[in-house]
Design a protein around this motif. Structure first.
Motif, PDB file in Angstrom:
ATOM      1  N   ALA A  26       0.830  -1.185  -0.023  1.00 37.52           N
ATOM      2  CA  ALA A  26       0.089  -0.063  -0.081  1.00 37.52           C
ATOM      3  C   ALA A  26       0.794   1.455  -0.030  1.00 37.52           C
ATOM      4  O   ALA A  26       0.386   2.244  -0.651  1.00 37.52           O
ATOM      5  N   LEU A  27       1.934   1.297   0.693  1.00 39.67           N
ATOM      6  CA  LEU A  27       2.686   2.383   0.829  1.00 39.67           C
ATOM      7  C   LEU A  27       3.899   2.408  -0.105  1.00 39.67           C
ATOM      8  O   LEU A  27       4.583   3.450  -0.161  1.00 39.67           O
ATOM      9  N   ARG A  48      -4.032   9.098   1.456  1.00 37.04           N
ATOM     10  CA  ARG A  48      -4.919   8.250   1.468  1.00 37.04           C
ATOM     11  C   ARG A  48      -4.694   6.589   1.958  1.00 37.04           C
ATOM     12  O   ARG A  48      -5.423   6.157   2.764  1.00 37.04           O
ATOM     13  N   ARG A  49      -3.615   6.372   1.263  1.00 44.17           N
ATOM     14  CA  ARG A  49      -3.160   4.800   1.722  1.00 44.17           C
ATOM     15  C   ARG A  49      -2.767   4.913   3.212  1.00 44.17           C
ATOM     16  O   ARG A  49      -2.999   3.630   3.704  1.00 44.17           O
ATOM     17  N   ALA A  50      -1.915   5.601   3.502  1.00 43.73           N
ATOM     18  CA  ALA A  50      -1.507   5.530   5.030  1.00 43.73           C
ATOM     19  C   ALA A  50      -2.655   5.626   5.981  1.00 43.73           C
ATOM     20  O   ALA A  50      -2.706   5.096   6.952  1.00 43.73           O
ATOM     21  N   MET A  51      -3.869   6.350   5.535  1.00 45.54           N
ATOM     22  CA  MET A  51      -4.938   6.670   6.183  1.00 45.54           C
ATOM     23  C   MET A  51      -5.575   5.292   6.467  1.00 45.54           C
ATOM     24  O   MET A  51      -5.936   4.481   7.647  1.00 45.54           O
ATOM     25  N   ASP A  52      -5.816   4.295   5.410  1.00 40.45           N
ATOM     26  CA  ASP A  52      -6.392   3.192   5.278  1.00 40.45           C
ATOM     27  C   ASP A  52      -5.565   2.280   5.977  1.00 40.45           C
ATOM     28  O   ASP A  52      -6.202   1.249   6.893  1.00 40.45           O
ATOM     29  N   ILE A  76      -6.955  -3.709   3.458  1.00 42.54           N
ATOM     30  CA  ILE A  76      -5.728  -2.827   3.017  1.00 42.54           C
ATOM     31  C   ILE A  76      -5.714  -3.133   1.484  1.00 42.54           C
ATOM     32  O   ILE A  76      -5.314  -2.279   0.749  1.00 42.54           O
ATOM     33  N   ARG A  77      -5.572  -4.400   0.831  1.00 38.45           N
ATOM     34  CA  ARG A  77      -5.455  -4.405  -0.508  1.00 38.45           C
ATOM     35  C   ARG A  77      -6.501  -4.200  -1.323  1.00 38.45           C
ATOM     36  O   ARG A  77      -6.348  -3.494  -2.371  1.00 38.45           O
TER      37      ARG A  77
END
Length: 100
Positions: A26-27, A48-52, A76-77
């Protein structure tokens, strides 16, 4: 897979390795081109991805009696797939991966 990665995956349970791999996927996004709009899109996507990832890990820590690491990794995926790279990655002109 490197020796270090192999050693880690041998030491960690499969569901933990799966969750950590989802976090890294994700990161781990390519660096943006030098265009201002690409840089803004890069930082917004990373945010956005860090928030998820944070939401998933917060939920896991909040409910330690009912961990479902496979579900968290899948969440996450799914979020990662819903937020693809939409900017132009940096290209150094060298062979190898873009923006890496």
């Amino acid at each position: 897979m490197t020796t270090a990665e192999r050693g880690t995956s041998d030491m960690l349970p499969a569901d933990v390795t799966n969750l950590l791999s989802a976090v890294v996927e994700a990161l781990d996004i390519p660096l943006p081109s030098i265009e201002d709009t690409d840089e803004r899109k890069y930082y917004r996507l990373l945010e956005r991805r860090a928030m998820d990832v944070r939401i998933s890990l917060w939920s896991l820590l909040r409910h330690p009696d009912h961990p479902d690491l496979h579900h968290d990794a899948a969440y996450i995926r799914t979020c990662t797939a819903e937020q693809p790279v939409t900017y132009t990655p940096f290209d150094s002109g060298r062979t190898g991966g873009e923006g890496r």
